[in-house]
Design a protein around this motif. Sequence first.
Motif, mmCIF file in Angstrom:
data_model
loop_
_atom_site.group_PDB
_atom_site.id
_atom_site.type_symbol
_atom_site.label_atom_id
_atom_site.label_comp_id
_atom_site.label_asym_id
_atom_site.label_seq_id
_atom_site.Cartn_x
_atom_site.Cartn_y
_atom_site.Cartn_z
ATOM 1 N N ARG A 115 0.841 -1.193 0.000
ATOM 2 C CA ARG A 115 0.000 0.000 0.000
ATOM 3 C C ARG A 115 0.870 1.234 0.000
ATOM 4 O O ARG A 115 1.934 1.252 0.596
ATOM 5 C CB ARG A 115 -0.879 0.057 1.262
ATOM 6 N N ARG A 116 0.384 2.266 -0.639
ATOM 7 C CA ARG A 116 1.080 3.564 -0.680
ATOM 8 C C ARG A 116 0.152 4.581 -0.061
ATOM 9 O O ARG A 116 -0.969 4.776 -0.516
ATOM 10 C CB ARG A 116 1.390 3.923 -2.141
ATOM 11 N N TRP A 117 0.618 5.234 1.017
ATOM 12 C CA TRP A 117 -0.197 6.211 1.718
ATOM 13 C C TRP A 117 0.062 7.615 1.189
ATOM 14 O O TRP A 117 1.189 7.979 0.862
ATOM 15 C CB TRP A 117 0.088 6.167 3.217
ATOM 16 N N TRP A 118 -1.005 8.402 1.113
ATOM 17 C CA TRP A 118 -0.974 9.782 0.657
ATOM 18 C C TRP A 118 -1.678 10.655 1.677
ATOM 19 O O TRP A 118 -2.548 10.187 2.411
ATOM 20 C CB TRP A 118 -1.709 9.923 -0.672
ATOM 21 N N MET A 119 -1.332 11.925 1.692
ATOM 22 C CA MET A 119 -2.055 12.896 2.500
ATOM 23 C C MET A 119 -3.025 13.649 1.598
ATOM 24 O O MET A 119 -2.727 13.880 0.428
ATOM 25 C CB MET A 119 -1.080 13.870 3.158
#
Length: 148
Positions: free
Chosen positions: A75-79
Amino acid sequence: MFRRGWIKDHHGSGGTLTWSRGSEQCGSIGYTYMLLDDHDPTLTLNFTRTPNGREPETIKQVIQLAATKPEYGGRRWWMICPANGMRVATLHLPPGGDRFASRKAWRLGYHSQRIAGRDRPFEALFKLQKKLGCSEVAPVVCTGSRLG
């Protein structure tokens, strides 16, 4: 923050980040995060700012997070930028700013966008000198007289 291990997927915790100028600490920011499930993942920032000689103010800013699934797995987290709702990797708090927001929301340009065309060769030279561990020295350019 993920790469440095300050935030871990499927966890909830927090901490404090500090930075220094020389050997003197000049700033800090507290953070908490909640990534236990995919519903309402958040990063909360707690910091104090002192606007132009006025009384210090304590700010609590909640940043929504979103995850994507890259093709290579995981998973790649973003704000999510609080100002314009864009999904971003980095939020900024420029001098005089009161909240963290995206580069686009603050209308911040990249360094390369602020360089005049005539200065680009020197920027390339300085980048190479830095990469080689040299001090940044511009070449001396002589004009006006000819030898020979």
